[in-house]
Design an enzyme around this catalytic site. Sequence first.
Site, PDB file in Angstrom:
ATOM      1  N   SER A 174       0.826  -1.208   0.000  1.00  0.00           N
ATOM      2  CA  SER A 174       0.000   0.000   0.000  1.00  0.00           C
ATOM      3  C   SER A 174       0.861   1.259   0.000  1.00  0.00           C
ATOM      4  O   SER A 174       1.689   1.426  -0.891  1.00  0.00           O
ATOM      5  CB  SER A 174      -0.978  -0.044   1.182  1.00  0.00           C
ATOM      6  OG  SER A 174      -1.976   0.936   1.054  1.00  0.00           O
ATOM      7  N   ASP A 270      -8.063  -2.842  -7.443  1.00  0.00           N
ATOM      8  CA  ASP A 270      -7.539  -2.683  -6.088  1.00  0.00           C
ATOM      9  C   ASP A 270      -8.631  -2.131  -5.167  1.00  0.00           C
ATOM     10  O   ASP A 270      -9.207  -1.073  -5.422  1.00  0.00           O
ATOM     11  CB  ASP A 270      -6.341  -1.730  -6.119  1.00  0.00           C
ATOM     12  CG  ASP A 270      -5.707  -1.545  -4.758  1.00  0.00           C
ATOM     13  OD1 ASP A 270      -6.297  -0.829  -3.927  1.00  0.00           O
ATOM     14  OD2 ASP A 270      -4.635  -2.114  -4.516  1.00  0.00           O
ATOM     15  N   HIS A 337      -6.289  -5.979  -1.880  1.00  0.00           N
ATOM     16  CA  HIS A 337      -5.307  -4.928  -1.591  1.00  0.00           C
ATOM     17  C   HIS A 337      -4.244  -5.521  -0.678  1.00  0.00           C
ATOM     18  O   HIS A 337      -4.552  -5.952   0.428  1.00  0.00           O
ATOM     19  CB  HIS A 337      -6.003  -3.744  -0.905  1.00  0.00           C
ATOM     20  CG  HIS A 337      -5.095  -2.566  -0.661  1.00  0.00           C
ATOM     21  ND1 HIS A 337      -4.564  -1.818  -1.685  1.00  0.00           N
ATOM     22  CD2 HIS A 337      -4.641  -2.009   0.491  1.00  0.00           C
ATOM     23  CE1 HIS A 337      -3.828  -0.833  -1.171  1.00  0.00           C
ATOM     24  NE2 HIS A 337      -3.855  -0.944   0.149  1.00  0.00           N
TER      25      HIS A 337
END
Length: 399
Positions: A174, A270, A337
């Site tokens: 991330s 995502d 994610h």
Amino acid sequence: MAKARTGHWLSILAFSLILLKTEGFYVGITYVDSAVAKGAVCLDGSPPAYHMDKGFGAGINNWLVHIEGGGWCNNASTCLARRDNRLGSSKQMVKQIAFSGILSNKQKFNPDFYNWNKIKVRYCDGASFTGDVEAVDPKTNLHYRGARVFLAVIEDLMAKGMKNAANAVLSGCSAGGLTAILHCDKFRALLPVSTKVKCFADAGYFINAKDVSGAAHIEGFYSEVVATHGSAKNLPPSCTSSLRPGLCFFPQNMAQQIKTPLFIINAAYDSWQIKNILAPGVADPHGTWHYCKLDIKDCSSSQLEAMQDFRVQFLSAIKGLIGSPSKGMFINSCYAHCQTEMQETWLRDDSPVLGKTTIAKAVGDWYYDRSPFQKIDCAYPCDSTCHNRVFDPHEHPEL
């Protein structure tokens, strides 16, 4: 009823602990106290921190530095909201965290990196380790020093043996995946010329797409992050020389120029980007996207159409890397994610695959030059190997 509910949660907890025992393990925290004198501190002025599992056997001189994720803060108000929790203060971080997936120390679960020195760097600056503002506002006591933190952590690891590394990887998930992209060449430059260095970015390829209302929400947000943290001087000059600094926070505008080999792991749908770039709360005042963002199976046909268009934009944003011999990619069509930190998506019997290849094998083969890997999945819902995320309705998005 209460007893039944308690029993249900205890069963889940017990199962999770059994799973952790077999697939993961806990690693204690290390504080970089020496960094404070250099002004390399978290938002609240506390020292940076990381968790390290020492390498062994043939991996003793190999180093995997993995950066934690956690969004960004774009002004004093949002940074204040983080200052007194784990995303802004090492005082608030748990003393032990679980290592699994790419951080696992078991050959079965992580065949190419299990015996490396594995480090998870905690994220406490709010700008993907790019900030460097000398002044500290006495009213807020906010320190925007992420770039100094990155350097201080790497220097600390160098002193612990990384200066002798045969192999080294900078990776992250991330906002940490974005860190791995933005700092890839800098990481390479800090290590000996003889070290083989590559970077992995998991769910860090955030794209500059308009939201469902037609507003450039994420572009404005990133520009504010860069301005607040004084990040411009720490973004790749190959990008800032021709574009506004805020645009250089987007990998699509700078990843092509990265000289160090880089592997991108990302879902084309995502889940964080769908929730916060395509359909952020400000663009959806009536909450029509609420259930869709929680579970892709609850999306309407028009919402799925918008998500298919987002995938097209994502693939367009990454096309400059296709065909480059120094770039690798695993772009699947999952609603997910961060897929490298969890064992179930990194490497397990039921893990996601592209061309019959798991993420762990694709990344390992690419790192060790056994074979190149650049694969893009077909459109949703074609991939039956996906582990699509289903979110708790009480969870709040980060933007």
